[in-house]
Scaffold this active site. Sequence first.
Site, PDB file in Angstrom:
ATOM      1  CG  HIS A 160       7.872  52.359 -15.435  1.00  0.00           C
ATOM      2  ND1 HIS A 160       8.188  51.025 -15.559  1.00  0.00           N
ATOM      3  CD2 HIS A 160       8.996  52.980 -15.008  1.00  0.00           C
ATOM      4  CE1 HIS A 160       9.461  50.854 -15.216  1.00  0.00           C
ATOM      5  NE2 HIS A 160       9.976  52.028 -14.886  1.00  0.00           N
ATOM      6  CD  GLU A 161       9.620  56.802 -14.494  1.00  0.00           C
ATOM      7  OE1 GLU A 161      10.195  56.830 -13.396  1.00  0.00           O
ATOM      8  OE2 GLU A 161      10.089  56.195 -15.472  1.00  0.00           O
ATOM      9  CG  HIS A 164      10.112  53.146 -10.146  1.00  0.00           C
ATOM     10  ND1 HIS A 164      10.664  51.911  -9.872  1.00  0.00           N
ATOM     11  CD2 HIS A 164      10.412  53.410 -11.440  1.00  0.00           C
ATOM     12  CE1 HIS A 164      11.257  51.448 -10.966  1.00  0.00           C
ATOM     13  NE2 HIS A 164      11.109  52.331 -11.938  1.00  0.00           N
ATOM     14  CD  GLU A 217      13.209  50.015 -14.009  1.00  0.00           C
ATOM     15  OE1 GLU A 217      12.622  50.530 -14.964  1.00  0.00           O
ATOM     16  OE2 GLU A 217      13.332  50.570 -12.924  1.00  0.00           O
TER      17      GLU A 217
HETATM   18 ZN   LIG Z   1      11.801  52.345 -13.846  1.00  0.00          ZN
END
Ligand SMILES: [Zn+2]
Length: 297
Positions: A160-161, A164, A217
């Site tokens: 997830h990170e 980004h 997100e």
């Molecule tokens: Zn995030």
Amino acid sequence: MNLGQMPGGRRGGLRLWVLLAFAAYGAYYWYSNRSIDPLTGQAVVIDKGISPEQEKALGLQAYQEVLRQEQPLPAEAQASRQVEAIAERLIARIPPVSDALAAEHGLQASHVERGFDWAVTVLQSDQVNAFCLPGGKIAVYTGLLPVAGNADALAVVLGHEIAHALLRHGAQRMTRAKLEQLGQLAGAASGMDQGTLQTVMAAYGYGSALPYARSQETQADELGLMLAAAACFDPREAVPLWERMEQGTQDRAPPEFASTHPSAGTRIQQLQALMPKALEYRARFCGDAGGAGARAG
Ligand SMILES: [Zn+2]
């Protein structure tokens, strides 16, 4: 004394022209910096003046600042080695997963990761958090480790990170901030009061920072899940992870990856909807664990 009164007539006409000029510039800025992200197939607005190199320099600066302020674990520590190994497996799957996702949208991946200088550090802190800065600087707080609980869940958070950074969400936020400043400048130059200005900006979708962040997100969740699955981690661990996350962070400040989401329930539903695709990616790219055999297309 009429200094505080609303000026009308000719002043009002001038005000309209000032606003129209700003609006025209804003629209030009918006459309000339708009593109489709090959990884998501969605429209993004990134100021062409913000290059990935600039973002990377900012990321490095921020990373050095964080490392100065926090207590990094030695690279030889067991937790450091485990986190690094997970990150390496995810990073190795970025090129084929990017190609596969871009192909699904009929586009070619831009492979921003080619310019990244990856680094992974574990920070000694109770915070339940992790981040990946532009340019590939990753940090994991030790407080996240017990909440993640296993390598699969940690891979979901790290994916997830990393997502980004790959999706250039930082540059998108900077672009957004520039547009908002432009809007405020327009309001001030035309003598419009703040309430009216906010109404006008809201009508054009400005100031809607929350839904925008939520969509970031959601995008990071999807790309991160595909990376974790392609790197032979179990994507199904994402669901119990978010349940633990909700429980484990109730009395603390929400971590980056939980702060802007509408609710853990919505997020879990979205992740469950992505699970068939994630399992398909796992079958496709995880034929030989960590090997070089998996290729897109
Ligand atoms: Zn995030």
